[in-house]
Write a protein that holds these residues in place. Structure first.
Motif, PDB file in Angstrom:
ATOM      1  N   GLY A 313     -10.633 -68.492  41.025  1.00  8.93           N
ATOM      2  CA  GLY A 313      -9.108 -67.922  41.584  1.00  8.93           C
ATOM      3  C   GLY A 313      -9.025 -67.132  42.142  1.00  8.93           C
ATOM      4  O   GLY A 313      -8.343 -67.001  43.449  1.00  8.93           O
ATOM      5  N   CYS A 314      -9.938 -65.976  42.343  1.00 13.48           N
ATOM      6  CA  CYS A 314      -9.988 -64.656  43.239  1.00 13.48           C
ATOM      7  C   CYS A 314     -10.287 -65.169  44.617  1.00 13.48           C
ATOM      8  O   CYS A 314      -9.406 -65.122  45.552  1.00 13.48           O
ATOM      9  CB  CYS A 314     -10.931 -63.745  42.561  1.00 13.48           C
ATOM     10  N   LEU A 315     -11.555 -65.877  44.698  1.00 14.07           N
ATOM     11  CA  LEU A 315     -11.810 -66.532  46.141  1.00 14.07           C
ATOM     12  C   LEU A 315     -10.677 -67.244  46.497  1.00 14.07           C
ATOM     13  O   LEU A 315     -10.836 -67.424  47.906  1.00 14.07           O
ATOM     14  CB  LEU A 315     -13.252 -66.924  46.053  1.00 14.07           C
ATOM     15  N   GLY A 316      -9.918 -68.274  45.779  1.00 14.85           N
ATOM     16  CA  GLY A 316      -9.116 -69.072  46.195  1.00 14.85           C
ATOM     17  C   GLY A 316      -7.916 -68.398  46.800  1.00 14.85           C
ATOM     18  O   GLY A 316      -7.465 -68.642  48.008  1.00 14.85           O
ATOM     19  N   LEU A 317      -7.480 -67.240  46.313  1.00 17.24           N
ATOM     20  CA  LEU A 317      -6.472 -66.445  46.959  1.00 17.24           C
ATOM     21  C   LEU A 317      -6.637 -65.794  48.101  1.00 17.24           C
ATOM     22  O   LEU A 317      -5.976 -65.850  49.130  1.00 17.24           O
ATOM     23  CB  LEU A 317      -5.996 -65.322  45.839  1.00 17.24           C
ATOM     24  N   ILE A 318      -8.059 -65.540  48.140  1.00 19.18           N
ATOM     25  CA  ILE A 318      -8.461 -64.894  49.679  1.00 19.18           C
ATOM     26  C   ILE A 318      -8.625 -65.829  50.466  1.00 19.18           C
ATOM     27  O   ILE A 318      -8.072 -65.699  51.758  1.00 19.18           O
ATOM     28  CB  ILE A 318      -9.991 -64.181  49.333  1.00 19.18           C
ATOM     29  N   PHE A 319      -8.946 -67.049  50.170  1.00 23.72           N
ATOM     30  CA  PHE A 319      -9.002 -68.344  51.179  1.00 23.72           C
ATOM     31  C   PHE A 319      -7.528 -68.459  51.573  1.00 23.72           C
ATOM     32  O   PHE A 319      -7.535 -68.837  52.820  1.00 23.72           O
ATOM     33  CB  PHE A 319      -9.690 -69.517  50.376  1.00 23.72           C
ATOM     34  N   GLU A 320      -6.711 -68.592  50.676  1.00 30.04           N
ATOM     35  CA  GLU A 320      -5.454 -68.947  51.092  1.00 30.04           C
ATOM     36  C   GLU A 320      -4.682 -67.876  51.621  1.00 30.04           C
ATOM     37  O   GLU A 320      -3.660 -68.257  52.760  1.00 30.04           O
ATOM     38  CB  GLU A 320      -4.488 -69.579  49.922  1.00 30.04           C
ATOM     39  N   VAL A 321      -4.607 -66.528  51.335  1.00 28.95           N
ATOM     40  CA  VAL A 321      -3.888 -65.488  51.801  1.00 28.95           C
ATOM     41  C   VAL A 321      -4.844 -64.505  52.405  1.00 28.95           C
ATOM     42  O   VAL A 321      -4.712 -64.504  53.635  1.00 28.95           O
ATOM     43  CB  VAL A 321      -3.055 -65.031  50.631  1.00 28.95           C
ATOM     44  N   PHE A 325      -4.075 -59.472  48.857  1.00 35.31           N
ATOM     45  CA  PHE A 325      -3.137 -60.250  47.925  1.00 35.31           C
ATOM     46  C   PHE A 325      -3.729 -60.638  46.879  1.00 35.31           C
ATOM     47  O   PHE A 325      -3.478 -60.571  45.558  1.00 35.31           O
ATOM     48  CB  PHE A 325      -2.796 -61.669  48.870  1.00 35.31           C
ATOM     49  N   SER A 326      -5.196 -61.046  46.856  1.00 32.08           N
ATOM     50  CA  SER A 326      -5.924 -61.776  45.716  1.00 32.08           C
ATOM     51  C   SER A 326      -6.326 -60.289  44.647  1.00 32.08           C
ATOM     52  O   SER A 326      -5.973 -60.627  43.521  1.00 32.08           O
ATOM     53  CB  SER A 326      -7.403 -62.109  46.163  1.00 32.08           C
ATOM     54  N   ASN A 327      -6.341 -59.201  45.404  1.00 30.98           N
ATOM     55  CA  ASN A 327      -6.470 -58.238  44.331  1.00 30.98           C
ATOM     56  C   ASN A 327      -5.301 -57.600  43.662  1.00 30.98           C
ATOM     57  O   ASN A 327      -5.179 -57.058  42.655  1.00 30.98           O
ATOM     58  CB  ASN A 327      -7.070 -56.689  45.329  1.00 30.98           C
ATOM     59  N   ALA A 328      -4.327 -57.784  44.725  1.00 29.05           N
ATOM     60  CA  ALA A 328      -2.813 -57.544  44.000  1.00 29.05           C
ATOM     61  C   ALA A 328      -2.579 -58.183  42.756  1.00 29.05           C
ATOM     62  O   ALA A 328      -2.035 -57.645  41.779  1.00 29.05           O
ATOM     63  CB  ALA A 328      -1.806 -57.622  45.048  1.00 29.05           C
ATOM     64  N   ILE A 329      -2.941 -59.586  42.969  1.00 27.63           N
ATOM     65  CA  ILE A 329      -2.596 -60.562  41.743  1.00 27.63           C
ATOM     66  C   ILE A 329      -3.728 -60.046  40.628  1.00 27.63           C
ATOM     67  O   ILE A 329      -3.170 -60.064  39.328  1.00 27.63           O
ATOM     68  CB  ILE A 329      -2.874 -62.057  42.229  1.00 27.63           C
ATOM     69  N   SER A 330      -4.689 -59.741  40.784  1.00 28.88           N
ATOM     70  CA  SER A 330      -5.809 -59.183  39.886  1.00 28.88           C
ATOM     71  C   SER A 330      -5.298 -58.101  38.751  1.00 28.88           C
ATOM     72  O   SER A 330      -5.704 -57.855  37.802  1.00 28.88           O
ATOM     73  CB  SER A 330      -7.266 -59.163  40.409  1.00 28.88           C
ATOM     74  N   VAL A 331      -4.571 -57.168  39.724  1.00 26.16           N
ATOM     75  CA  VAL A 331      -3.964 -55.932  38.940  1.00 26.16           C
ATOM     76  C   VAL A 331      -2.876 -56.139  38.328  1.00 26.16           C
ATOM     77  O   VAL A 331      -2.339 -55.243  37.708  1.00 26.16           O
ATOM     78  CB  VAL A 331      -4.132 -54.732  39.791  1.00 26.16           C
ATOM     79  N   LEU A 332      -2.074 -57.415  38.439  1.00 25.34           N
ATOM     80  CA  LEU A 332      -1.138 -57.917  37.541  1.00 25.34           C
ATOM     81  C   LEU A 332      -1.347 -57.517  35.952  1.00 25.34           C
ATOM     82  O   LEU A 332      -0.192 -57.754  35.249  1.00 25.34           O
ATOM     83  CB  LEU A 332      -0.725 -59.248  37.986  1.00 25.34           C
TER      84      LEU A 332
END
Length: 402
Positions: A313-321, A325-332
């Motif tokens: 999921g983390c690499l997918g968010l980096i891939f798409e955005v 942004f991926s790190n921001a989602i992870s700290v949610l």
């Protein structure tokens, strides 16, 4: 005298097909339904946009849920008298075999050549090796430092300190990706920095099994902050590899980076496990686990699976955005994990820790407000530009020129 009419007749005959072709094209344009020209592209764009949002939602769900589960299980391992830091690292990177069936599935399905950009050549094997080795070193270092933080800190404190990943990721993104700092991002970074600083200097009275609690607390905070630095650098490196080297937005590339990067991290972690001599104490570690051998193995197995799904999921968010942004989602999960830590591990939530948690949440909200404003402005600019293009194409001047 007779030759002149013959020349004119021949010229008229030769020009007639062109005239008929022009008339045919004009008639076809007039009789073609408006839906074919206007609604088909809009429908395709809408479908692509909906698919992308669905994919982003899936990646975000994997990041938030799997990281929360893996963090709780990782702390449970140490809470029930698990002691090995290298085992705590291994379960964070060693779950990649669960993704191997993807290659069997992808090889049995027809390849979609439309997703491959033929303008970019495949990166060389040496370049790919350098990328995966570098990612493996940085990832294994970040995971080992996080294992020390989980071992020495209460889970609620660990979760608050890890929110500083967003600060360090933004720092590296500024240099590697020329990211611009808006007032909302600066506000977010300042709040997260204050939250981490207050957490580092707060008195902590949580009991520890052995050793000096204060010393363990200081070591745990320093290790977690250092792990946040390494993790922020790791995410920025992945984005740099996607943009500059891999240059293809396909699921195969995403799975390749996840598996090969995790494989290198696993090899490095195994070197550390055997080099440190901790492997000789693994049987003792299992025997001393408070919940029994079966629970010991199940805890490690589900931790490894959860971390691997988190990486996808983390690499997918980096891939798409982007990596930020991926790190921001992870700290949610920062608001969620401390509450679960109080309920499951009976962590203490005193005044200073509650303030640091509130500051961290405020910083995260500030970043996402920046993301919302940026996305809204970009969509407004796109709509305005498309409207201008439509008016230009339908203007009388454009029709007269055509």
């Amino acid at each position: 005298m007779d030759s002149i009419p013959l020349l004119e007749a021949s010229s008229i005959i030769t020009k007639t097909p062109k005239l008929q072709l022009c008339i045919t094209d004009k008639v076809s344009k007039e009789t073609k339904p408006m839906e074919d020209n206007s609604f088909a592209p809009t429908t395709n764009k809408s479908q692509r946009r909906n698919y992308r949002w669905l994919l982003l939602s899936l990646y975000a769900m994997l990041v938030i849920s799997c990281q929360t589960i893996a963090t709780i299980l990782g702390r449970l391992y140490y809470e029930k008298h698990g002691k090995s830091k290298w085992i705590g690292t291994l379960v964070q990177v060693g779950g990649f075999p669960i993704l191997l069936p993807y290659y069997c599935i992808s090889s049995s399905t027809p390849k979609d050549n439309h997703n491959i950009n033929v303008l970019h050549s495949e990166p060389s094997t040496i370049m790919l090796a350098i990328i995966y080795v570098t990612l493996g070193i940085v990832e294994s270092l970040a995971c080992y430092l996080d294992s020390m933080g989980l071992a020495y800190l209460p889970l609620s404190t660990f979760a608050i300190v890890t929110s500083s990943r967003l600060v360090f990721n933004a720092f590296f993104s500024f240099f590697l990706h020329s990211m611009k700092f808006t007032p909302y991002i600066l506000n977010s970074l300042v709040l997260l920095t204050i939250s981490t600083t207050l957490t580092a200097f707060q008195p902590e009275s949580a009991p520890f099994s052995t050793g000096n609690p204060r010393r363990h607390y200081v070591v745990g905070v320093i290790a977690t902050i250092a792990g946040s630095v390494a993790y922020g650098f790791y995410l920025s490196l992945i984005q740099l590899a996607f943009v500059k080297v891999l240059k293809r937005n396909t699921m195969r590339v995403l799975i390749d980076v996840t598996i090969y990067g995790s494989f290198m991290s696993t090899c490095i972690t195994l070197v550390g496990l055997f080099g440190s001599g901790e492997w000789t104490k693994l049987h003792e570690d299992m025997e001393g686990y408070e919940m029994g051998k079966a629970s010991y193995l199940l805890t490690l197995a589900f931790t490894a699976i959860s971390w691997q799904l988190f990486h996808v999921g983390c690499l997918g968010l980096i891939f798409e955005v982007s990596s930020l942004f991926s790190n921001a989602i992870s700290v949610l999960n920062v608001p969620v994990v401390p509450i679960l830590a109080v309920l499951i591990f009976h962590d203490k939530m005193h005044g200073i820790k509650a303030v640091t948690l509130a500051l961290a949440i405020w910083g995260i909200i500030s970043y996402f407000y920046h993301t919302f404003v940026h996305h809204h402005d970009r969509n407004s600019n796109t709509i305005s530009r498309n409207s201008a293009d439509h008016l230009l194409k339908s203007s009388p001047l454009q029709e007269n020129n055509s």
